[in-house]
Structures are given as structure tokens and as C-alpha cells.
Design an enzyme around this catalytic site. Structure first.
Site, PDB file in Angstrom:
ATOM      1  N   TYR A 140      84.432 -81.277 -16.666  1.00  0.00           N
ATOM      2  CA  TYR A 140      85.522 -80.320 -16.920  1.00  0.00           C
ATOM      3  C   TYR A 140      86.875 -81.028 -16.996  1.00  0.00           C
ATOM      4  CZ  TYR A 140      89.325 -77.126 -15.786  1.00  0.00           C
ATOM      5  OH  TYR A 140      90.528 -76.476 -15.787  1.00  0.00           O
ATOM      6  N   LYS A 164      89.646 -81.575 -20.122  1.00  0.00           N
ATOM      7  CA  LYS A 164      91.043 -81.090 -20.062  1.00  0.00           C
ATOM      8  C   LYS A 164      92.008 -82.263 -20.263  1.00  0.00           C
ATOM      9  CE  LYS A 164      92.548 -77.558 -19.436  1.00  0.00           C
ATOM     10  NZ  LYS A 164      92.864 -76.452 -20.373  1.00  0.00           N
ATOM     11  N   ASN A 191      84.189 -76.206 -12.911  1.00  0.00           N
ATOM     12  CA  ASN A 191      83.618 -77.526 -12.609  1.00  0.00           C
ATOM     13  C   ASN A 191      82.107 -77.500 -12.401  1.00  0.00           C
ATOM     14  OD1 ASN A 191      85.504 -79.825 -12.380  1.00  0.00           O
ATOM     15  ND2 ASN A 191      86.652 -78.354 -11.158  1.00  0.00           N
ATOM     16  N   ILE A 243      93.408 -66.213 -16.068  1.00  0.00           N
ATOM     17  CA  ILE A 243      94.858 -66.448 -16.101  1.00  0.00           C
ATOM     18  C   ILE A 243      95.466 -65.853 -17.372  1.00  0.00           C
ATOM     19  CG2 ILE A 243      96.700 -68.172 -15.926  1.00  0.00           C
ATOM     20  CD1 ILE A 243      94.679 -70.060 -14.616  1.00  0.00           C
ATOM     21  N   ALA A 263      92.640 -70.840 -23.602  1.00  0.00           N
ATOM     22  CA  ALA A 263      91.171 -70.821 -23.777  1.00  0.00           C
ATOM     23  C   ALA A 263      90.557 -72.144 -23.363  1.00  0.00           C
ATOM     24  CB  ALA A 263      90.825 -70.510 -25.231  1.00  0.00           C
ATOM     25  N   PRO A 285      87.325 -65.601  -5.121  1.00  0.00           N
ATOM     26  CA  PRO A 285      86.636 -64.322  -5.389  1.00  0.00           C
ATOM     27  C   PRO A 285      85.162 -64.345  -4.996  1.00  0.00           C
ATOM     28  CG  PRO A 285      87.244 -65.416  -7.444  1.00  0.00           C
ATOM     29  CD  PRO A 285      87.917 -66.160  -6.348  1.00  0.00           C
ATOM     30  N   THR A 342      95.760 -78.557 -16.169  1.00  0.00           N
ATOM     31  CA  THR A 342      95.406 -78.478 -14.746  1.00  0.00           C
ATOM     32  C   THR A 342      95.755 -79.750 -13.985  1.00  0.00           C
ATOM     33  OG1 THR A 342      93.487 -78.309 -13.276  1.00  0.00           O
ATOM     34  CG2 THR A 342      93.079 -79.220 -15.435  1.00  0.00           C
ATOM     35  N   ASP A 343      95.825 -79.612 -12.672  1.00  0.00           N
ATOM     36  CA  ASP A 343      96.063 -80.782 -11.815  1.00  0.00           C
ATOM     37  C   ASP A 343      94.883 -81.755 -11.817  1.00  0.00           C
ATOM     38  OD1 ASP A 343      94.288 -79.122 -10.420  1.00  0.00           O
ATOM     39  OD2 ASP A 343      95.532 -78.950  -8.617  1.00  0.00           O
ATOM     40  N   GLU A 344      93.700 -81.257 -12.199  1.00  0.00           N
ATOM     41  CA  GLU A 344      92.497 -82.084 -12.065  1.00  0.00           C
ATOM     42  C   GLU A 344      92.488 -83.293 -12.998  1.00  0.00           C
ATOM     43  OE1 GLU A 344      88.838 -80.144 -11.743  1.00  0.00           O
ATOM     44  OE2 GLU A 344      89.677 -78.417 -10.724  1.00  0.00           O
TER      45      GLU A 344
HETATM   46  P1  NAD Z   1      88.544 -68.478 -17.512  1.00  0.00           P
HETATM   47  O1  NAD Z   1      87.249 -69.204 -17.591  1.00  0.00           O
HETATM   48  O2  NAD Z   1      88.667 -67.320 -16.588  1.00  0.00           O
HETATM   49  O3  NAD Z   1      88.952 -67.942 -18.971  1.00  0.00           O
HETATM   50  C1  NAD Z   1      88.769 -68.679 -20.129  1.00  0.00           C
HETATM   51  C2  NAD Z   1      88.819 -67.745 -21.329  1.00  0.00           C
HETATM   52  O4  NAD Z   1      88.679 -68.529 -22.525  1.00  0.00           O
HETATM   53  C3  NAD Z   1      87.681 -66.706 -21.342  1.00  0.00           C
HETATM   54  O5  NAD Z   1      88.194 -65.441 -21.667  1.00  0.00           O
HETATM   55  C4  NAD Z   1      86.764 -67.213 -22.438  1.00  0.00           C
HETATM   56  O6  NAD Z   1      86.044 -66.179 -23.101  1.00  0.00           O
HETATM   57  C5  NAD Z   1      87.742 -67.901 -23.378  1.00  0.00           C
HETATM   58  N1  NAD Z   1      87.096 -68.926 -24.209  1.00  0.00           N
HETATM   59  C6  NAD Z   1      86.245 -69.895 -23.801  1.00  0.00           C
HETATM   60  N2  NAD Z   1      85.844 -70.636 -24.854  1.00  0.00           N
HETATM   61  C7  NAD Z   1      86.480 -70.125 -25.946  1.00  0.00           C
HETATM   62  C8  NAD Z   1      86.501 -70.472 -27.325  1.00  0.00           C
HETATM   63  N3  NAD Z   1      85.769 -71.488 -27.812  1.00  0.00           N
HETATM   64  N4  NAD Z   1      87.272 -69.741 -28.170  1.00  0.00           N
HETATM   65  C9  NAD Z   1      88.016 -68.701 -27.698  1.00  0.00           C
HETATM   66  N5  NAD Z   1      88.029 -68.330 -26.408  1.00  0.00           N
HETATM   67  C10 NAD Z   1      87.270 -69.031 -25.541  1.00  0.00           C
HETATM   68  O7  NAD Z   1      89.618 -69.589 -17.208  1.00  0.00           O
HETATM   69  P2  NAD Z   1      90.999 -69.501 -16.385  1.00  0.00           P
HETATM   70  O8  NAD Z   1      90.736 -69.812 -14.967  1.00  0.00           O
HETATM   71  O9  NAD Z   1      91.713 -68.261 -16.765  1.00  0.00           O
HETATM   72  O10 NAD Z   1      91.768 -70.760 -17.001  1.00  0.00           O
HETATM   73  C11 NAD Z   1      92.617 -70.616 -18.149  1.00  0.00           C
HETATM   74  C12 NAD Z   1      93.259 -71.949 -18.458  1.00  0.00           C
HETATM   75  O11 NAD Z   1      94.021 -72.395 -17.349  1.00  0.00           O
HETATM   76  C13 NAD Z   1      92.256 -73.076 -18.764  1.00  0.00           C
HETATM   77  O12 NAD Z   1      92.789 -73.862 -19.792  1.00  0.00           O
HETATM   78  C14 NAD Z   1      92.191 -73.854 -17.450  1.00  0.00           C
HETATM   79  O13 NAD Z   1      91.859 -75.197 -17.694  1.00  0.00           O
HETATM   80  C15 NAD Z   1      93.622 -73.706 -16.974  1.00  0.00           C
HETATM   81  N6  NAD Z   1      93.823 -73.811 -15.517  1.00  0.00           N
HETATM   82  C16 NAD Z   1      93.080 -73.037 -14.666  1.00  0.00           C
HETATM   83  C17 NAD Z   1      93.318 -73.093 -13.300  1.00  0.00           C
HETATM   84  C18 NAD Z   1      92.554 -72.232 -12.327  1.00  0.00           C
HETATM   85  O14 NAD Z   1      92.718 -72.382 -11.126  1.00  0.00           O
HETATM   86  N7  NAD Z   1      91.719 -71.284 -12.768  1.00  0.00           N
HETATM   87  C19 NAD Z   1      94.312 -73.958 -12.807  1.00  0.00           C
HETATM   88  C20 NAD Z   1      95.049 -74.740 -13.701  1.00  0.00           C
HETATM   89  C21 NAD Z   1      94.803 -74.641 -15.064  1.00  0.00           C
HETATM   90  O1  TDX Z   2      81.380 -71.332  -3.176  1.00  0.00           O
HETATM   91  C1  TDX Z   2      82.201 -72.243  -3.189  1.00  0.00           C
HETATM   92  N1  TDX Z   2      82.467 -72.917  -2.024  1.00  0.00           N
HETATM   93  C2  TDX Z   2      83.355 -73.936  -1.951  1.00  0.00           C
HETATM   94  O2  TDX Z   2      83.560 -74.507  -0.870  1.00  0.00           O
HETATM   95  C3  TDX Z   2      82.909 -72.639  -4.387  1.00  0.00           C
HETATM   96  C4  TDX Z   2      82.656 -71.924  -5.687  1.00  0.00           C
HETATM   97  C5  TDX Z   2      83.836 -73.654  -4.295  1.00  0.00           C
HETATM   98  N2  TDX Z   2      84.057 -74.300  -3.126  1.00  0.00           N
HETATM   99  C6  TDX Z   2      85.089 -75.342  -3.042  1.00  0.00           C
HETATM  100  C7  TDX Z   2      85.081 -76.379  -4.152  1.00  0.00           C
HETATM  101  C8  TDX Z   2      86.551 -76.708  -4.304  1.00  0.00           C
HETATM  102  O3  TDX Z   2      86.928 -77.704  -3.357  1.00  0.00           O
HETATM  103  O4  TDX Z   2      86.339 -74.658  -3.173  1.00  0.00           O
HETATM  104  C9  TDX Z   2      87.278 -75.421  -3.940  1.00  0.00           C
HETATM  105  C10 TDX Z   2      87.710 -74.614  -5.148  1.00  0.00           C
HETATM  106  O5  TDX Z   2      86.599 -74.507  -6.023  1.00  0.00           O
HETATM  107  P1  TDX Z   2      86.713 -73.787  -7.462  1.00  0.00           P
HETATM  108  O6  TDX Z   2      87.181 -72.394  -7.289  1.00  0.00           O
HETATM  109  O7  TDX Z   2      85.430 -74.019  -8.180  1.00  0.00           O
HETATM  110  O8  TDX Z   2      87.937 -74.581  -8.117  1.00  0.00           O
HETATM  111  P2  TDX Z   2      88.156 -76.129  -8.520  1.00  0.00           P
HETATM  112  O9  TDX Z   2      86.886 -76.830  -8.775  1.00  0.00           O
HETATM  113  O10 TDX Z   2      89.104 -76.713  -7.519  1.00  0.00           O
HETATM  114  O11 TDX Z   2      88.897 -75.918  -9.947  1.00  0.00           O
HETATM  115  C11 TDX Z   2      89.870 -74.855 -10.141  1.00  0.00           C
HETATM  116  O12 TDX Z   2      91.191 -75.364 -10.108  1.00  0.00           O
HETATM  117  C12 TDX Z   2      91.613 -76.173 -11.147  1.00  0.00           C
HETATM  118  C13 TDX Z   2      89.628 -74.148 -11.446  1.00  0.00           C
HETATM  119  O13 TDX Z   2      88.282 -73.651 -11.496  1.00  0.00           O
HETATM  120  C14 TDX Z   2      89.910 -75.038 -12.622  1.00  0.00           C
HETATM  121  O14 TDX Z   2      89.771 -74.311 -13.850  1.00  0.00           O
HETATM  122  C15 TDX Z   2      91.328 -75.546 -12.498  1.00  0.00           C
HETATM  123  O15 TDX Z   2      91.588 -76.464 -13.516  1.00  0.00           O
END
Ligand code: NAD
Ligand code: TDX
Length: 337
Positions: free
Chosen positions: A148, A152, A84, A13, A79, A190, A121-123
Site C-alpha cells: 500500500y 502511494k 494495508n 475521507i 481515490a 471502526p 499519507t504519512d506512510e
Molecule cells: P477508502 O478506501 O475509504 O476510499 C477509497 C475510495 O476510492 C472508495 O470509494 C473506492 O470505491 C474508490 N476507488 C478505489 N479504486 C478506484 C478506482 N480505480 N477508480 C475510482 N474510484 C476508486 O479510503 P480513505 O481512507 O477514504 O482514503 C482516501 C485517500 O486518503 C487515499 O488516497 C488514502 O491513501 C489517503 N489517506 C488515508 C488516510 C486514512 O487514515 N484513511 C490517511 C492519510 C491519507
Molecule cells: O484490528 C486491528 N487491530 C490493530 O491493532 C486493525 C485493523 C489494526 N490494528 C493496528 C494496526 C495499525 O498499527 O492499528 C493501527 C491502525 O491500523 P489501520 O486502521 O489498518 O491503519 P494503518 O495501517 O495505520 O493505515 C491507515 O493510516 C494511513 C490508513 O488505513 C491508510 O489508508 C493511511 O494511509
């Protein structure tokens, strides 16, 4: 120019946020700080490399964060350890980065009087039953389920306490599940796209009835910018695109269909322990007070256009993900997933 420090800007993100900012908000002078963990990748920033400053470093490093915060106007804090399933294998990096890292930033923000936007996050709210008509709001009590989400939640609590006790200038946003380009292939969407591109069947945890309120990453980031521009200091904003009727099974079937496979070309694998059932976000405060609207809202799943764009991106960027695929799948296979 406003100086902006983006933590975790080499992750999913964060890097999309940097791209979005360079494209739509040229008045920001961006510095990214990122530790480049397994989830961080400088290739994510390559298209904008000559327009930003990149610092490799750890947000838990107090001396470094003090210096970087002193030199900026705004910190946008992405960061985190974010997956999870990894937090179930080893919780410690989550406590370190999500809790201690956020504490370290807060102390630098307090000392230098700078603005912070904290990404969450919503979690943190836990989960809802499938038949529960409620959605999470800014006032929903915290009830996290996993290592996780509990770290958060802890980080959000620290920010809230620093706002109240020390009067720091901060806002918080809690967003639902993101998808889009540059997302690590350990994550649900992905993983399935790259499975199909590798001729591996997509893997659905358990029955797949779990609901995630999916949002395209650009819609998340447009909301963050609006909060930076118009958000009220001290406030929390929920971000969500009203996709809380779409379950994992529907998403996997849609991916199969969009990628030319039969709708049932996937397999069920072991469920996640403690698996949250349903997330649903009520983003009416953000829409009402700041006028935010998501752009990806098409048809009955709200995801078809966004998924098509995301599938195309992974198809065209095999060099970005191919090298990691085997190791990611081997780690899942060990757990029957
Ligand atoms: P991501 O895992 O893709 O990226 C995290 C980044 O933080 C990486 O580039 C990593 O190298 C860096 N990082 C980790 N530890 C670090 C440290 N100690 N110092 C400096 N950098 C560090 O995560 P994301 O999916 O891009 O999520 C970004 C933010 O958004 C997080 O705070 C996550 O909780 C929040 N978020 C994610 C989702 C989602 O669906 N992915 C949804 C809601 C909120
Ligand atoms: O292979 C899979 N098959 C599957 O059914 C994986 C990797 C996941 N899942 C399910 C688990 C969850 O119900 O899909 C849903 C989404 O899984 P994740 O992509 O791991 O996301 P989730 O655990 O919901 O958390 C994500 O959303 C909130 C992000 O990873 C978090 O960083 C964010 O805070």
C-alpha cells in the site's frame, strides 16, 4: 461557481470531504467519480445526493478521466486502494488504482491545464522507532514498507515529476491516520467500535505499542480546503494533529472505557507482517504558512471528543455497517487476527 471533481468521493475521507464542502464551501459545484469498490458506498453521499453529481467509473479509464477533467476546474484526488492488510493479501489492485490511476489523472491534468490536489499519507516516509524524537517533515526521504504505502509513494513521485517536468498546477498533502464517521469497518477504530456493538472483543495486533498520529477526518478536510485556497502551487504540506504519543493499546482501552466496558475487555491477536512502529507528523509548515489549526485537540489523548462522536455515529448507523461485519471478521479470522 468553481467546478470540483472529487475522485474516490464515495469512500471514507472523500465522502466526508464532500459533506464538509457542501456545508462550509457552497461556491463549489461538485462532481464525484468513484468505482464503488468494496470500500465505496453511495449511501455515504446520500445526505448530499441532490447537491452533487455522481459518476460511477474507474480513474484508470483514460477516456472517462479526460472528459471529466476537461469539464472541471479543480481535481481533488482521494481515490485509492487504502488498506494495508488487503495490500498484503493482494497487491495488484493497489498498483493499478494508486499508480496507474494517478498517472491517468496526471495526463488529463497536463492536457487540460487544470489544478490538482493529490491526497497522500504519512506512510510514504516509512516508520520511526518509539524513542526517535524526530517527526516526518515535507523533506523526509521516502521509505515505504508495505505494498500500500509503496504505491502511494509512487503516486506522490509521479505528481512531483509532473510538476517539475511539465509544470502542472498541483499541490500534495500527506496526512496521518484519520478516524470519524463513514470509515470502513476493516480499519482499526471502526473495527473495534463495531466489535463492541456486536459483543465481540476488540482485537489488538501484537503488543499494541505502535503509535499512529490520529486526526479527525474533519480536521484533515479543513486542511485540504486551506491548501486549495492558499497553498502554493508545487508544494507539499504535512497534515497532523500532534497525537504521536498515543499508542494502539491506549486507543483500544479508551474505546472500551467510552463504551462502558472494562479497560481490558479486548484480546491480543497476530501481529501485521512488517508492521510500522510509529508515525509522527510535523505540520508546522501548514500551521505557520496557511494558519491551519485542528479542532479536535482535547485532553491528554486529543481523541476523547472525536471518539465519542464517532462511537455515537456507529451506534446510530448500524444499518450502514451490520451487513458487512461477518465477512470482514471472517477474513481477519483466517489470519488469526
Ligand atoms: P477508502 O478506501 O475509504 O476510499 C477509497 C475510495 O476510492 C472508495 O470509494 C473506492 O470505491 C474508490 N476507488 C478505489 N479504486 C478506484 C478506482 N480505480 N477508480 C475510482 N474510484 C476508486 O479510503 P480513505 O481512507 O477514504 O482514503 C482516501 C485517500 O486518503 C487515499 O488516497 C488514502 O491513501 C489517503 N489517506 C488515508 C488516510 C486514512 O487514515 N484513511 C490517511 C492519510 C491519507
Ligand atoms: O484490528 C486491528 N487491530 C490493530 O491493532 C486493525 C485493523 C489494526 N490494528 C493496528 C494496526 C495499525 O498499527 O492499528 C493501527 C491502525 O491500523 P489501520 O486502521 O489498518 O491503519 P494503518 O495501517 O495505520 O493505515 C491507515 O493510516 C494511513 C490508513 O488505513 C491508510 O489508508 C493511511 O494511509
Amino acid at each position: 461557481m468553481t467546478r470540483m471533481l472529487v475522485t474516490g468521493g464515495a469512500g471514507f475521507i472523500g465522502s466526508n470531504f464532500v459533506h464538509y464542502t457542501v456545508k462550509h464551501k457552497p461556491d463549489y459545484d461538485i462532481t464525484v467519480i468513484d468505482k464503488l469498490t468494496y470500500a465505496g458506498n453511495t449511501a455515504n453521499l446520500q445526505p448530499v445526493a441532490d447537491k452533487i453529481t455522481f459518476v460511477e467509473g474507474d480513474i484508470c479509464n483514460a477516456e472517462l478521466m479526460d472528459k471529466l477533467v476537461a469539464e472541471t476546474d479543480i481535481v481533488v484526488h482521494f481515490a485509492a486502494e487504502s488498506h494495508n492488510d488487503n495490500s498484503l493479501r493482494n497487491p495488484w489492485p493497489f498498483v493499478e488504482t494508486n499508480v496507474i490511476g494517478t498517472y491517468t489523472i496526471l495526463e488529463a491534468i497536463r492536457k487540460h491545464g487544470k489544478r490538482l490536489h493529490h491526497i497522500s499519507t504519512d506512510e510514504v516516509f516509512g516508520d520511526l522507532e518509539l524513542d526517535d524524537p524526530n517527526r516526518f517533515t515535507e523533506d523526509t526521504p521516502y521509505n515505504p514498507s508495505s505494498p500500500y504505502s509503496s504505491t502511494k509513494a509512487s503516486s506522490d513521485m509521479l505528481v512531483r515529476a509532473w510538476i517539475r517536468s511539465f509544470g502542472i498546477k498541483a499541490t500534495i498533502s500527506n496526512c496521518s491516520n484519520n478516524y470519524g464517521p463513514y470509515q470502513h469497518i476493516e480499519k482499526f477504530i471502526p473495527r473495534q467500535i463495531t466489535n463492541i456493538l456486536s459483543d465481540i472483543k476488540p482485537k489488538l495486533y501484537g503488543t499494541g505499542e505502535q503509535v499512529r498520529d490520529w486526526i479527525h477526518v474533519d480536521d484533515h478536510n479543513s486542511a485540504v480546503h486551506l491548501i486549495l485556497e492558499k497553498g502554493e502551487l508545487g508544494e507539499t504540506y504535512i497534515i497532523g494533529a500532534d497525537n504521536d504519543h498515543v499508542n494502539n493499546k491506549m486507543v483500544i482501552e479508551l474505546i472500551c472505557e467510552l463504551m462502558g466496558k472494562g479497560k481490558d475487555w479486548y484480546e491480543h491477536v497476530n501481529d501485521r507482517p512488517g508492521h510500522d512502529m510509529r508515525y509522527a507528523m510535523d505540520s508546522s509548515k501548514l500551521r505557520r504558512e496557511l494558519g491551519w489549526q485542528p479542532q479536535y485537540t482535547d485532553n491528554q489523548t486529543g481523541m476523547r471528543d472525536g471518539l465519542m462522536q464517532t462511537i455515537e455515529w456507529y451506534r446510530e448507523h448500524e444499518d450502514w455497517w451490520k451487513a458487512q461485519k461477518e465477512a470482514v471478521e471472517a477474513a481477519y479470522a483466517k489470519q488469526g487476527q
